[in-house]
Design a protein around this motif. Structure first.
Motif, PDB file in Angstrom:
ATOM      1  N   MET A 391       0.803  -1.247  -0.067  1.00 22.61           N
ATOM      2  CA  MET A 391       0.061  -0.020  -0.105  1.00 22.61           C
ATOM      3  C   MET A 391       1.030   1.240   0.105  1.00 22.61           C
ATOM      4  SD  MET A 391      -3.383   0.742  -0.007  1.00 22.61           S
ATOM      5  CE  MET A 391      -4.158  -0.499   1.023  1.00 22.61           C
ATOM      6  N   ARG A 392       0.394   2.251  -0.935  1.00 25.38           N
ATOM      7  CA  ARG A 392       1.176   3.439  -1.055  1.00 25.38           C
ATOM      8  C   ARG A 392       0.366   4.645  -0.606  1.00 25.38           C
ATOM      9  NH1 ARG A 392       2.472   5.449  -5.602  1.00 25.38           N
ATOM     10  NH2 ARG A 392       1.226   4.072  -7.008  1.00 25.38           N
ATOM     11  N   VAL A 393      -0.915   4.597  -0.843  1.00 27.22           N
ATOM     12  CA  VAL A 393      -2.016   5.494  -0.583  1.00 27.22           C
ATOM     13  C   VAL A 393      -3.392   4.800   0.225  1.00 27.22           C
ATOM     14  CG1 VAL A 393      -3.416   7.389  -1.133  1.00 27.22           C
ATOM     15  CG2 VAL A 393      -1.277   7.162  -2.370  1.00 27.22           C
ATOM     16  N   PHE A 394      -3.617   5.375   1.407  1.00 26.49           N
ATOM     17  CA  PHE A 394      -4.621   4.754   2.028  1.00 26.49           C
ATOM     18  C   PHE A 394      -5.530   5.864   2.571  1.00 26.49           C
ATOM     19  CE2 PHE A 394      -6.112   1.664   5.688  1.00 26.49           C
ATOM     20  CZ  PHE A 394      -6.917   1.060   4.888  1.00 26.49           C
ATOM     21  N   ASP A 395      -6.696   6.014   1.997  1.00 31.11           N
ATOM     22  CA  ASP A 395      -7.652   6.963   2.146  1.00 31.11           C
ATOM     23  C   ASP A 395      -9.011   6.544   2.633  1.00 31.11           C
ATOM     24  OD1 ASP A 395      -5.843   9.018   1.240  1.00 31.11           O
ATOM     25  OD2 ASP A 395      -6.557   9.218  -0.764  1.00 31.11           O
ATOM     26  N   LEU A 396      -9.258   6.646   3.944  1.00 38.84           N
ATOM     27  CA  LEU A 396     -10.514   6.255   4.492  1.00 38.84           C
ATOM     28  C   LEU A 396     -11.252   7.465   4.972  1.00 38.84           C
ATOM     29  CD1 LEU A 396      -9.067   3.598   4.248  1.00 38.84           C
ATOM     30  CD2 LEU A 396      -9.955   2.933   6.571  1.00 38.84           C
ATOM     31  N   TYR A 397     -10.880   8.804   4.884  1.00 35.54           N
ATOM     32  CA  TYR A 397     -11.438   9.975   5.380  1.00 35.54           C
ATOM     33  C   TYR A 397     -13.009  10.077   5.285  1.00 35.54           C
ATOM     34  CZ  TYR A 397     -10.607  11.958   0.787  1.00 35.54           C
ATOM     35  OH  TYR A 397     -10.644  12.310  -0.428  1.00 35.54           O
ATOM     36  N   GLU A 398     -13.675  10.800   6.119  1.00 35.10           N
ATOM     37  CA  GLU A 398     -14.893  11.255   6.067  1.00 35.10           C
ATOM     38  C   GLU A 398     -15.886   9.882   5.977  1.00 35.10           C
ATOM     39  OE1 GLU A 398     -15.489  13.928   2.676  1.00 35.10           O
ATOM     40  OE2 GLU A 398     -14.211  15.480   3.552  1.00 35.10           O
ATOM     41  N   ASN A 399     -15.757   9.128   6.966  1.00 34.42           N
ATOM     42  CA  ASN A 399     -16.566   7.904   7.290  1.00 34.42           C
ATOM     43  C   ASN A 399     -17.029   7.949   8.732  1.00 34.42           C
ATOM     44  OD1 ASN A 399     -17.161   6.100   5.072  1.00 34.42           O
ATOM     45  ND2 ASN A 399     -14.845   6.613   4.666  1.00 34.42           N
ATOM     46  N   ARG A 400     -17.403   6.817   9.163  1.00 35.18           N
ATOM     47  CA  ARG A 400     -17.591   6.644  10.626  1.00 35.18           C
ATOM     48  C   ARG A 400     -16.813   5.504  11.318  1.00 35.18           C
ATOM     49  NH1 ARG A 400     -24.287   7.042   9.494  1.00 35.18           N
ATOM     50  NH2 ARG A 400     -24.297   9.378   8.840  1.00 35.18           N
ATOM     51  N   PHE A 401     -15.641   5.465  10.731  1.00 37.79           N
ATOM     52  CA  PHE A 401     -14.495   4.399  11.389  1.00 37.79           C
ATOM     53  C   PHE A 401     -14.628   4.700  13.086  1.00 37.79           C
ATOM     54  CE2 PHE A 401     -13.562   3.782   6.995  1.00 37.79           C
ATOM     55  CZ  PHE A 401     -14.025   2.158   6.911  1.00 37.79           C
ATOM     56  N   SER A 402     -14.249   3.755  13.853  1.00 38.19           N
ATOM     57  CA  SER A 402     -14.176   4.033  15.130  1.00 38.19           C
ATOM     58  C   SER A 402     -12.982   2.911  15.788  1.00 38.19           C
ATOM     59  CB  SER A 402     -15.570   4.017  15.951  1.00 38.19           C
ATOM     60  OG  SER A 402     -16.099   2.619  15.856  1.00 38.19           O
ATOM     61  N   GLY A 403     -13.139   3.121  17.035  1.00 42.54           N
ATOM     62  CA  GLY A 403     -11.845   2.421  17.716  1.00 42.54           C
ATOM     63  C   GLY A 403     -10.443   2.956  17.544  1.00 42.54           C
ATOM     64  N   MET A 404      -9.419   2.311  17.921  1.00 42.31           N
ATOM     65  CA  MET A 404      -8.349   2.568  17.969  1.00 42.31           C
ATOM     66  C   MET A 404      -7.466   2.250  16.684  1.00 42.31           C
ATOM     67  SD  MET A 404      -6.707   1.376  21.790  1.00 42.31           S
ATOM     68  CE  MET A 404      -5.181   2.545  21.598  1.00 42.31           C
ATOM     69  N   ILE A 405      -6.625   3.287  16.178  1.00 38.97           N
ATOM     70  CA  ILE A 405      -5.960   3.022  14.968  1.00 38.97           C
ATOM     71  C   ILE A 405      -4.901   1.884  15.216  1.00 38.97           C
ATOM     72  CG2 ILE A 405      -4.279   3.993  13.319  1.00 38.97           C
ATOM     73  CD1 ILE A 405      -5.509   6.925  13.961  1.00 38.97           C
ATOM     74  N   PRO A 406      -4.995   0.667  14.661  1.00 39.86           N
ATOM     75  CA  PRO A 406      -4.013  -0.643  15.093  1.00 39.86           C
ATOM     76  C   PRO A 406      -2.673  -0.205  14.817  1.00 39.86           C
ATOM     77  CG  PRO A 406      -5.127  -0.914  13.096  1.00 39.86           C
ATOM     78  CD  PRO A 406      -5.696   0.131  13.394  1.00 39.86           C
ATOM     79  N   GLY A 407      -1.889  -0.560  15.853  1.00 41.30           N
ATOM     80  CA  GLY A 407      -0.468  -0.690  15.798  1.00 41.30           C
ATOM     81  C   GLY A 407       0.187  -1.116  14.440  1.00 41.30           C
ATOM     82  N   GLU A 408      -0.409  -2.144  14.098  1.00 41.56           N
ATOM     83  CA  GLU A 408       0.030  -2.916  12.795  1.00 41.56           C
ATOM     84  C   GLU A 408       0.094  -2.176  11.285  1.00 41.56           C
ATOM     85  OE1 GLU A 408      -1.808  -5.944  15.695  1.00 41.56           O
ATOM     86  OE2 GLU A 408      -2.387  -3.927  14.978  1.00 41.56           O
ATOM     87  N   ILE A 409      -0.424  -0.699  11.615  1.00 39.22           N
ATOM     88  CA  ILE A 409      -0.396   0.005  10.490  1.00 39.22           C
ATOM     89  C   ILE A 409       1.031   0.373  10.119  1.00 39.22           C
ATOM     90  CG2 ILE A 409      -0.589   2.211  11.485  1.00 39.22           C
ATOM     91  CD1 ILE A 409      -2.616   2.871   9.498  1.00 39.22           C
ATOM     92  N   GLY A 410       1.777   0.249  11.370  1.00 40.38           N
ATOM     93  CA  GLY A 410       3.347   0.470  11.043  1.00 40.38           C
ATOM     94  C   GLY A 410       4.042  -0.572  10.164  1.00 40.38           C
ATOM     95  N   SER A 411       3.490  -1.508   9.957  1.00 39.01           N
ATOM     96  CA  SER A 411       3.940  -2.354   8.929  1.00 39.01           C
ATOM     97  C   SER A 411       3.953  -2.183   7.561  1.00 39.01           C
ATOM     98  CB  SER A 411       3.313  -3.838   9.075  1.00 39.01           C
ATOM     99  OG  SER A 411       3.300  -4.391  10.436  1.00 39.01           O
ATOM    100  N   LEU A 412       3.343  -1.109   7.271  1.00 34.92           N
ATOM    101  CA  LEU A 412       3.240  -0.664   5.599  1.00 34.92           C
ATOM    102  C   LEU A 412       4.322   0.390   5.323  1.00 34.92           C
ATOM    103  CD1 LEU A 412      -0.854  -0.068   5.795  1.00 34.92           C
ATOM    104  CD2 LEU A 412       0.580  -2.055   5.669  1.00 34.92           C
ATOM    105  N   GLY A 413       5.191  -0.285   5.160  1.00 33.66           N
ATOM    106  CA  GLY A 413       6.604   0.556   4.878  1.00 33.66           C
ATOM    107  C   GLY A 413       6.535   1.406   3.633  1.00 33.66           C
ATOM    108  N   ASN A 414       5.593   1.009   2.798  1.00 38.67           N
ATOM    109  CA  ASN A 414       5.658   1.554   1.250  1.00 38.67           C
ATOM    110  C   ASN A 414       4.702   2.798   1.356  1.00 38.67           C
ATOM    111  OD1 ASN A 414       7.519  -0.071  -0.237  1.00 38.67           O
ATOM    112  ND2 ASN A 414       6.155  -1.648  -0.104  1.00 38.67           N
TER     113      ASN A 414
END
Length: 611
Positions: A391-414
């Protein structure tokens, strides 16, 4: 002559002679003496006259009615009959039923070419004014090639002629040599846009064109692609287009095509590309769309398509590019989307989609770019996001997502762009975000995040824009942010940050926009900030507790367009150097403790707004 005395009774059927069986047999009224012979003759004569009169009147009545209908029909045929809707007054009709438009059909000519076309287009090929009829007239009367119906080039040629007329060919910006005397592979041209050549028309395999390369499947069959972008195409795609069985690409971006996708689209089994970007098409996706198993590129962005995405999308397993953004699609993302194992680009933004991201979403491990922003998605972001390593671009803005941002997101080195703003994410900003060394944009604003700004963000040395505003962040601004030398925009307003500004902010010499407003920050502004940040365009510090004076060297911020320091505790005089800021448009100084006179140079500034 003496008038006979006729007696009638109407009390009952037994008393009424006309209803009494005995009297009906003798056909005469009850009572009185038998009339003389002359009177009987007179009665018979009266009976005959009466019977004849009734017959004549009946005949005349039928004739009048017949003549009236005949007159009405004739008036309608001649167009001279008055319209009742024009009558007024009580009891007058205000409208009357009208028949539908008259459809004029030609008689079939018996020409084998026309018979071949009739087997495809039906009566539309005989109906005056239709694109099909226009194409029939052209191919039978004006086409220089004079192809016979058994010629394999005949049907594609006819279908493209229908396309030309259906999409208002005479009004195209360029006709791309359509309906020319040569083979359809020569129906094309190159035009120049912004100084660059652009291909418009039909391109075929083994031909050399600009911006049009037909993929080869190693077969002997001719392969055809249509590319007519930004060319004022209007109307609906005709079903005849799906008769071109060797069609591999349909590209009509940036036009005004309307209507629905032809339901017969599934017949084009060789299609690898459908590009209808930015048109006016509508309706639900036909089920046959999911039969196009060779499809690699499907771009329907910027139309009015509605309905839902079928679970049958799993059949499009060769897709590399899927763009359904800016439509009116509803429903959820089916779990079967996970079968699109080689999909690289997924765009579904600005629809009405809802629900949680299915498990299958995180099985598309080849994804490079995802944009599902501006929908109604809910739920948590799964830790399985760590699977999306490309993944290079990850756009989830303007929704209703909730909860914590998972720490695993740090694995997306690209990852280069991470935009999660305007959701309901809560908790801390994961420190693992500091591992995303290729990140250039990080937007986490307008959520419910809390805690401190992680010092690990200092490792994002390629970061250009950092937006954390509109959260519940607290603590101080870490000194380490000053290491982000490529940062152009830093916006952390509307939080609960406190303390003084780190002096390292003055070292961010690429900074163009700095917004620290609506926090609990205080103390003096590091002196070097007033003159080292020469690239600064917008500086917003309002609604804090900053104090001290404004440096006279502020005139060195020559690019400044907005300066907002209102609602603080700045003191001293307003420096004359502000008057040297020739690009300044917005100046907000109120609610401070300034003293002294305002320089004439400041008064001469041409400002859009001044407070």
């Amino acid at each position: 002559m003496e008038t006979p005395n006729l007696e009638f009774s109407s009390s009952s059927s037994d008393e009424n002679p006309l209803l009494n069986e005995e009297n009906r047999k003798h056909d005469r009224p009850r009572g009185g003496k038998k009339p003389p012979r002359c009177l009987r003759l007179f009665s018979i004569l009266c009976f005959l006259v009466l019977t004849g009169g009734i017959g004549i009147m009946s005949f005349l009545l039928v004739k009048v009615i017949f003549n009236k209908e005949g007159t009405n029909n004739a008036e309608e045929a001649l167009g001279t009959k008055s319209n009742p809707s024009t009558l007024t007054g009580p009891g007058k009709p205000t409208s009357r039923p009208t028949s539908g438009p008259t459809v004029l059909l030609r008689e079939p000519s018996g020409d084998p070419r026309e018979e071949k076309i009739l087997s495809i287009s039906g009566n539309l090929a005989l109906q005056e004014g239709t694109p099909q009829r226009k194409a029939v007239s052209w191919i039978m009367e004006d086409d220089a090639m004079k192809l016979e119906p058994h010629d394999p080039r005949f049907i594609p040629r006819y279908a493209l002629a229908v396309l030309y007329y259906a999409l208002d060919g005479p009004a195209w910006n360029t006709d791309a040599s359509f309906l020319g005397p040569n083979d359809i592979c020569n129906w094309n041209t190159n035009i120049f846009r912004d100084g660059k050549p652009v291909f418009v028309g039909i391109c075929c395999r083994d031909k050399t064109y600009v911006n049009c390369i037909v993929p080869d499947d190693n077969s002997a069959a001719e392969r055809i692609e249509i590319f007519i972008g930004n060319n004022n195409l209007k109307g609906s795609l005709p079903a005849e287009l799906t008769e071109i069985i060797n069609l591999v690409g349909i590209s009509f971006p940036q036009n005004a095509i309307s209507g629905a996708l032809p339901r017969s689209i599934g017949r084009l089994q060789k299609l690898y590309k459908i590009d209808l970007f930015s048109n006016q098409m509508e309706g639900e996706f036909p089920s046959t769309l999911y039969d196009l198993t060779n499809l690699q590129n499907l771009s329907l962005y910027g139309n009015k398509f509605s309905g839902t995405i079928s679970s049958r999308i799993e059949k499009l397993s060769k897709l590399l590019y899927l763009d359904l953004g800016h439509n009116d699609i509803s429903g959820t993302i089916p779990d079967t989307i996970g079968e699109l194992k080689i999909l690289e680009y997924l765009f579904m933004e600005s629809n009405r989609m809802r629900g949680v991201l299915p498990t299958g979403f995180f099985d598309m491990t080849n994804l490079h770019w995802v944009c599902i922003a501006s929908n109604l998605f809910t739920g948590n972001l799964s830790p399985r996001i760590e699977n999306l390593i490309h993944m290079r671009v990850f756009d989830l803005y303007e929704n209703r997502f909730s909860g914590m941002i998972p720490g695993e997101i740090g694995s997306l080195g690209n990852l280069e762009n991470l935009r999660l703003h305007v959701n309901n994410f809560s908790g801390l900003i994961p420190t693992t975000i500091g591992n995303l060394s290729n990140l250039t944009r990080l937007f986490l604003d307008d959520n419910k995040l809390s805690g401190n700004i992680p010092v690990q963000l200092r490792k994002l040395t390629n970061l250009e824009y950092l937006d954390l505003y509109g959260n519940n962040l607290s603590g101080t601004i870490p000194e380490e942010l000053g290491l982000l030398s490529n940062l152009k925009g830093l916006d952390i307003h509307d939080n609960e940050l406190s303390g003084v500004l780190p002096s390292s902010l003055a070292d961010m010499d690429s900074l163009e926009e700095l917004n620290l407003s609506a926090n609990n920050l205080g103390g003096q502004i590091p002196a070097a900030m007033w003159w080292k940040l020469e690239q600064m365009i917008k500086l917003d510090l309002h609604s804090n507790s900053f104090s001290g004076t404004i440096s006279t060297r502020i005139e060195e911020m020559g690019s400044l367009q907005l300066l907002d320091i209102e609602e603080n505790f700045f003191e001293g005089s307003i420096p004359n150097g502000i008057g040297a800021l020739s690009n300044l448009e917005y100046l907000f100084l109120r609610s401070n403790d300034f003293s002294g006179n305002v320089s004439q140079s400041i008064c001469k500034l041409v400002l859009t707004d001044l407070w």
